[in-house]
Design an enzyme around this catalytic site. Structure first.
Site, short mmCIF file in Angstrom:
data_model
loop_
_atom_site.label_atom_id
_atom_site.label_comp_id
_atom_site.label_asym_id
_atom_site.label_seq_id
_atom_site.Cartn_x
_atom_site.Cartn_y
_atom_site.Cartn_z
N PHE A 134 0.83 -1.19 0.00
CA PHE A 134 0.00 0.00 0.00
C PHE A 134 0.88 1.26 0.00
CE2 PHE A 134 -2.47 3.26 2.30
CZ PHE A 134 -3.64 3.26 1.55
N ASN B 292 -2.77 1.96 10.92
CA ASN B 292 -3.51 2.41 9.73
C ASN B 292 -3.99 1.14 9.02
OD1 ASN B 292 -4.57 3.70 7.50
ND2 ASN B 292 -2.60 3.99 6.51
N PRO B 293 -5.13 0.59 9.44
CA PRO B 293 -5.59 -0.69 8.92
C PRO B 293 -6.34 -0.54 7.60
CG PRO B 293 -7.17 0.13 10.48
CD PRO B 293 -6.07 1.17 10.41
#
Length: 298
Positions: free
Chosen positions: A110, A205-206
């Site tokens: 990500f 920060n899932p």
């Protein structure tokens, strides 16, 4: 004018033949036109960043460059074509800027977003010298490494499940002796069992975007889905993160969790409902949208 208007000549092997140069301003204008037509959100910024990358200079020095060589124009044209296909800018550069860091990124991990810098900053402010900090769903390590870089934390544990993301995390963490990389799943109740009741700051920060939410092509086609989507309501991963935070934090320790802007009420309520947190606070991002929630372990 777009890049289709340019016939890029090969570099001449004849040293007596002058190279045909293109004005940099014209090349950037063509890049902006192509990126705008492709629907890129920030065509001018992206065009200038790609030009600076090709020329190997800071973006702020572009005004000092008058023209580009044919080989430079070809490289810029190729990068702009990739960006127009909505390949993330950071993938083309190979790095993503985050606070004071340049992090390696690519397919399978990500790309950290600017709004997450706010959560990282909050975590840094709450990290006392010698503190133990845990970063769950660490990805590239953006939060963990920023804490290690900007605080006097004694130990920073970065937890990531994805084998591909772990490769980037370990690469980025090289040179940070305080950072320990752990492969683990936040849904595992035994995660970091040796640190139960001993963590000072826990950050996360899932994946939190609700399934079915429209996302830009850069996200849909390049960010790993497991790092973006958090189940039907976006809280599938956040719920166990709240549990891990309650188990790992010492009394008085603090937690900060980023969330989707539709979770402005839901995440604070999850923290309150757990019964082991106090000082539950909602925080907006720079646009005023709900972005992360914090709390203190009772």
């Amino acid at each position: 004018m777009t890049f289709d208007d340019y016939a890029v000549e090969p570099d001449s092997e004849d040293s007596s033949r002058p190279l045909v140069r293109t004005r940099l301003s014209e090349a950037i204008a063509a890049a902006v036109a192509d990126l705008s037509a492709a629907g890129v959100a920030s065509p001018r910024v992206d065009a200038e960043i790609l030009a600076a990358h090709v020329l190997e200079i800071p973006r702020g020095r572009l005004l000092l460059v008058d023209s580009v060589r044919p080989d430079e124009l070809r490289r810029l044209r190729a990068l702009v074509a990739e960006r127009a296909r909505r390949v993330p800018l950071q993938h083309l550069l190979g790095t993503a800027a985050f606070r004071h860091l340049e992090l390696a990124v690519g397919d399978g991990v990500f790309v950290p977003r600017p709004e997450t810098e706010l959560l990282a900053g909050w975590g840094i402010e709450h990290t006392a010298p010698g503190a133990t900090v845990v970063d769950l769903c660490s990805g590239t390590g953006a939060i963990a490494l920023s804490v290690a870089d900007e605080s006097a934390a004694g130990r920073v544990v970065a937890v990531e499940r994805s084998p591909v993301a772990l490769g980037y995390l370990r690469r980025n963490a090289a040179g940070f002796p305080a950072v320990e990389v752990v492969q683990g799943d936040v849904t595992d109740p035994s995660l970091l069992s040796g640190l139960r009741g001993a963590v000072d700051v826990l950050l996360c920060n899932p994946p939190y975007v609700p399934e079915g939410t429209p996302v830009p092509p850069e996200v849909a086609d390049h960010d790993p889905a497991e790092a973006v989507f958090g189940g039907a309501d976006g809280l599938t991963v956040i719920r166990p993160v709240v549990q891990r935070a309650a188990e790992l934090l010492r009394p008085g320790g603090v937690v900060g969790i980023e969330h989707d802007d539709v979770h402005g009420a839901a995440l604070p309520e999850l923290l309150r409902a757990d019964g082991r947190f106090t000082e539950v606070t909602a925080h907006p991002d720079l646009t005023g949208r709900p972005r992360y929630a914090t709390a203190r372990r009772t």
